[in-house]
Write a protein that holds these residues in place. Structure first.
Motif, mmCIF file in Angstrom:
data_model
loop_
_atom_site.group_PDB
_atom_site.id
_atom_site.type_symbol
_atom_site.label_atom_id
_atom_site.label_comp_id
_atom_site.label_asym_id
_atom_site.label_seq_id
_atom_site.Cartn_x
_atom_site.Cartn_y
_atom_site.Cartn_z
ATOM 1 N N PRO A 146 0.639 -0.990 -0.119
ATOM 2 C CA PRO A 146 0.166 0.156 -0.079
ATOM 3 C C PRO A 146 1.080 1.145 0.005
ATOM 4 C CG PRO A 146 0.346 -0.392 2.159
ATOM 5 C CD PRO A 146 0.785 -2.031 1.905
ATOM 6 N N LEU A 147 1.946 1.073 0.263
ATOM 7 C CA LEU A 147 2.612 2.397 -0.453
ATOM 8 C C LEU A 147 4.320 2.524 -1.517
ATOM 9 C CD1 LEU A 147 4.523 4.522 1.025
ATOM 10 C CD2 LEU A 147 6.453 2.888 2.375
ATOM 11 N N HIS A 159 -2.032 4.362 0.888
ATOM 12 C CA HIS A 159 -3.222 4.414 1.220
ATOM 13 C C HIS A 159 -3.820 5.641 0.531
ATOM 14 C CE1 HIS A 159 -2.816 1.235 3.588
ATOM 15 N NE2 HIS A 159 -1.768 1.856 4.769
ATOM 16 N N ASP A 160 -3.763 6.285 -1.036
ATOM 17 C CA ASP A 160 -3.835 6.774 -1.418
ATOM 18 C C ASP A 160 -3.740 8.372 -1.169
ATOM 19 O OD1 ASP A 160 -4.638 4.925 -3.340
ATOM 20 O OD2 ASP A 160 -6.813 4.667 -2.284
ATOM 21 N N ARG A 161 -2.622 8.587 -0.250
ATOM 22 C CA ARG A 161 -2.240 10.130 0.060
ATOM 23 C C ARG A 161 -1.128 9.889 -0.813
ATOM 24 N NH1 ARG A 161 0.562 11.756 4.536
ATOM 25 N NH2 ARG A 161 1.116 9.685 5.765
ATOM 26 N N GLU A 162 -1.135 11.507 -0.838
ATOM 27 C CA GLU A 162 0.126 11.468 -2.170
ATOM 28 C C GLU A 162 1.060 12.529 -0.715
ATOM 29 O OE1 GLU A 162 0.697 12.642 -5.807
ATOM 30 O OE2 GLU A 162 0.713 14.910 -5.367
ATOM 31 N N ALA A 214 7.997 12.036 9.800
ATOM 32 C CA ALA A 214 7.150 13.078 9.924
ATOM 33 C C ALA A 214 6.429 13.229 8.181
ATOM 34 C CB ALA A 214 7.390 14.270 10.011
ATOM 35 N N LYS A 215 6.910 13.049 7.696
ATOM 36 C CA LYS A 215 5.549 13.142 5.793
ATOM 37 C C LYS A 215 4.832 11.677 6.080
ATOM 38 C CE LYS A 215 8.784 16.106 3.993
ATOM 39 N NZ LYS A 215 9.963 16.524 1.963
ATOM 40 N N LEU A 216 5.627 10.790 7.052
ATOM 41 C CA LEU A 216 4.657 9.161 6.596
ATOM 42 C C LEU A 216 3.713 9.326 7.601
ATOM 43 C CD1 LEU A 216 7.686 6.928 5.500
ATOM 44 C CD2 LEU A 216 6.191 8.027 3.603
ATOM 45 N N ALA A 217 3.715 10.357 8.412
ATOM 46 C CA ALA A 217 2.281 10.019 9.661
ATOM 47 C C ALA A 217 1.593 10.358 9.271
ATOM 48 C CB ALA A 217 3.341 10.741 11.037
#
Length: 242
Positions: A146-147, A159-162, A214-217
């Motif tokens: 999913p990544l 998960h579809d979040r850019e 932090a960006k992936l959180a």
């Protein structure tokens, strides 16, 4: 093939002109700005391939410019600073710089660093996954996870979040994603993101990892995707991807 475009932001006009001349000889297009004013608008309008950014500028400092640029572009940034303390260099790296160079510097070294940073851009980084039988995409990562990574846009999709990444962050995540669950030492990661074998401290890797985490959180309360393994290194936690 179009020449790569480089923006030089340097308040000492003579230094900026010498940098421009050295880079011109290597076939680059170069534009110079002599203060922090107008940099953001210029970058948005022209989308350079790389920025040479002085840390101490009139009207607006390089760190605040870099932090704002990282909200809308992954363009590689080579930060120049007269401050030689490690904390100052780490500050630049944590703000999103891809590399730094201390003043006074050799113009030939700057050109070499520019070439090295441009070689590390995502489009040239694909490798083959070491996992036998895994379905991989052009980044060498498992296409069923999913990544996913988007090389052309230097970003990740979770998960579809850019998630917009710097070149260094992209390379770190790519290395971990190609070997999910495996521990990669700091030395292995440094060799991956700095192929020119420069000497970098462990804290540099830790700084980039903190920014990447932090960006992936997200706000969903999931555990961190990147797990620290005491005295060993880092690994991508597959359980956190569920």
């Amino acid at each position: 093939m179009h020449a790569k475009q480089i923006l030089v932001v340097e308040d000492e006009q003579r230094v900026a002109e010498l940098l421009r001349d050295y880079l011109h000889r290597e076939g680059y297009q170069v534009h110079c700005l002599f203060s922090g004013s107008g940099v953001i608008d210029w970058v948005k309008q022209h989308q350079p391939d790389l920025i040479l950014l002085d840390q101490m500028l009139p009207e607006r400092d390089g760190l605040s410019l870099l932090q704002e640029m990282r909200t809308f572009t992954p363009v590689p940034v080579l930060m120049a600073t007269a401050r030689t303390e490690e904390i100052d260099r780490l500050l630049g790296l944590e703000s999103g710089a891809d590399d730094y160079i201390c003043k006074p510097y050799s113009f030939r070294e700057v050109v070499a660093r520019v070439k090295a940073v441009l070689r590390r851009q995502p489009g040239k980084m694909a490798e083959t996954s070491s996992e036998a039988g895994a379905e991989t995409d052009s980044t060498g990562t498992n296409s069923k996870l999913p990544l996913q990574l988007d090389e052309g846009r230097c970003c990740a999709k979770l998960h579809d979040r850019e998630v917009l990444l710097t070149v260094i962050e992209f390379r770190l995540l790519q290395a971990l994603l190609q070997r999910p669950g495996q521990i990669l030492t700091r030395e292995q990661l440094m060799n991956r993101i700095y192929p020119d074998s420069r000497i970098v401290s462990d804290r540099t890797i830790d700084s980039h990892i903190r920014k990447l985490r932090a960006k992936l959180a997200d706000e969903g309360g999931r555990p961190s995707l990147i797990r620290s393994v005491y005295s060993a290194g880092y690994q991508l936690d597959l359980n956190a991807l569920d």
